[in-house]
Each structure stands twice: as C-alpha cells, then as structure tokens.
Write a protein that holds these residues in place. Sequence first.
Motif, short mmCIF file in Angstrom:
data_model
loop_
_atom_site.label_atom_id
_atom_site.label_comp_id
_atom_site.label_asym_id
_atom_site.label_seq_id
_atom_site.Cartn_x
_atom_site.Cartn_y
_atom_site.Cartn_z
N LEU A 99 0.92 -1.05 -0.05
CA LEU A 99 0.00 -0.10 -0.04
C LEU A 99 0.89 1.12 0.04
CD1 LEU A 99 -2.66 1.24 0.16
CD2 LEU A 99 -2.61 0.97 2.70
N ILE A 100 1.81 1.29 0.76
CA ILE A 100 2.79 2.28 0.84
C ILE A 100 3.58 2.42 -0.46
CG2 ILE A 100 4.93 3.19 1.84
CD1 ILE A 100 4.09 1.71 4.47
N SER A 101 3.99 1.44 -1.09
CA SER A 101 4.47 1.46 -2.41
C SER A 101 3.73 2.10 -3.43
CB SER A 101 4.89 0.26 -2.81
OG SER A 101 6.07 -0.20 -2.08
N THR A 102 2.22 1.61 -3.36
CA THR A 102 1.19 2.28 -4.34
C THR A 102 1.20 3.75 -4.03
OG1 THR A 102 0.23 0.33 -4.63
CG2 THR A 102 -1.08 1.98 -5.09
N MET A 103 1.12 4.23 -2.87
CA MET A 103 0.81 5.69 -2.60
C MET A 103 2.36 6.44 -2.97
SD MET A 103 -1.22 6.02 0.92
CE MET A 103 0.03 5.10 1.86
N ARG A 104 3.24 5.73 -2.93
CA ARG A 104 4.39 6.46 -3.39
C ARG A 104 4.55 6.62 -4.85
NH1 ARG A 104 8.66 7.18 0.44
NH2 ARG A 104 8.03 8.29 2.04
N GLU A 105 4.30 5.73 -5.37
CA GLU A 105 4.23 5.83 -6.75
C GLU A 105 3.43 7.11 -7.60
OE1 GLU A 105 2.38 2.02 -8.53
OE2 GLU A 105 4.19 0.97 -7.69
N GLN A 106 2.21 7.27 -6.70
CA GLN A 106 1.53 8.63 -7.03
C GLN A 106 2.13 9.87 -6.50
OE1 GLN A 106 -2.71 7.67 -6.45
NE2 GLN A 106 -2.31 5.62 -6.56
N VAL A 107 2.35 9.68 -5.33
CA VAL A 107 3.03 10.99 -4.57
C VAL A 107 4.46 10.66 -4.02
CG1 VAL A 107 2.67 12.55 -2.54
CG2 VAL A 107 0.63 11.71 -4.07
N PRO A 108 5.47 10.64 -4.90
CA PRO A 108 6.91 9.94 -4.30
C PRO A 108 7.06 10.85 -3.00
CG PRO A 108 6.94 10.58 -6.79
CD PRO A 108 5.65 11.35 -6.04
N ASP A 109 6.88 11.85 -2.62
CA ASP A 109 7.40 12.70 -1.35
C ASP A 109 6.29 12.83 -0.46
OD1 ASP A 109 5.87 14.26 -2.65
OD2 ASP A 109 7.02 16.19 -2.34
N LEU A 110 5.60 11.89 -0.23
CA LEU A 110 4.41 11.69 0.69
C LEU A 110 5.16 11.27 2.04
CD1 LEU A 110 1.38 11.90 1.76
CD2 LEU A 110 1.37 9.29 1.21
N PRO A 111 5.00 12.05 3.12
CA PRO A 111 5.59 11.55 4.45
C PRO A 111 4.76 10.43 5.00
CG PRO A 111 5.34 14.03 4.42
CD PRO A 111 4.65 13.53 3.02
N ILE A 112 5.40 9.51 5.38
CA ILE A 112 4.80 8.24 5.83
C ILE A 112 5.35 7.63 7.01
CG2 ILE A 112 4.09 5.94 5.18
CD1 ILE A 112 3.99 6.60 2.38
N VAL A 113 4.43 7.19 8.07
CA VAL A 113 4.64 6.53 9.34
C VAL A 113 4.23 5.23 9.15
CG1 VAL A 113 4.60 6.42 11.71
CG2 VAL A 113 4.78 8.75 10.60
N ALA A 114 5.09 4.12 9.30
CA ALA A 114 4.64 2.78 9.21
C ALA A 114 4.43 2.21 10.63
CB ALA A 114 5.44 1.80 8.44
N ILE A 115 3.45 1.67 10.90
CA ILE A 115 3.04 1.24 12.24
C ILE A 115 3.13 -0.41 12.41
CG2 ILE A 115 2.32 3.26 13.26
CD1 ILE A 115 -0.46 2.54 12.99
#
Length: 132
Positions: free
Chosen positions: A63-79
């Motif tokens: 899911l993170i990879s999919t979101m980053r494909e669309q918005v490469p600089d999206l800040p993400i916290v994985a829990i």
Amino acid sequence: MPRVLVIDDQSDVRTMIALVLRINHFEIIEAATATAALKSFEDASFDLAIVDIFLQGANGSDLISTMREQVPDLPIVAISGMTALDFLSKSPELADVVCLQKPFRPNDLMRAIDAAREAVRPVAGAAVGVAL
C-alpha cells in the motif's frame, strides 16, 4: 490544517491516533482497509499517511509503495505491533518511511510524524536547474 490518512484495521488504534492528531490540529481521514485507503487517497490529497503494515487481507508495505508511486514525497509513518519494521529501510523507495512499533505513546507518534515530514523535505539550497 494538514490532512492525514490513518490506515489501520483496528478501530481502537485509529481512534487513538485520530484523537492525538486532532488535538494537534490535524485533519484526519480514517480507513480500515487498503481498498478504502486507496479510494480516499484517489479522492483527496494528503500531507501524511500513517499505515499499519499488517492490515487484514493486505500488505501495508505494498500500500505504501502504491501511494508513493502517485506521490513520491508523501511523508509516511509505518506502524506495526507484530514485528520490527527494519525491512522497510532495505527498499530504496521506502528508506525514508519512519517506523513506529505498537503500542506507542502520543509523544512517540508526534515525534514519528515530525521525522517523516523532515525525511521527505527537499534539501535546502538544492540546485534545481541552476547553471554553475
């Protein structure tokens, strides 16, 4: 007000995160599944995402990879409450994802959010189209 997408299949975890973030002046959109998260992600823009790595029926790192494909600089916290999240840093495209182990305290969450936002911030003075 920064908009945050909170993705976790446990409603009590989403509620706790949303409460902490609302107190800290964030707008929250919650999703219990990867499908709901992707729908929200397509429908609106977000300043940050908090993603549970072990979602029921889905893989949070995908899911993170999919979101980053669309918005490469999206800040993400994985829990995650199941395992250490060190494996994320081994993927170059996910190296700047900030990992947070459950259970965590509100202060830990806010520090992780700050670190995630800082991790994707452009380097000050980076030369973009500047001739030497």
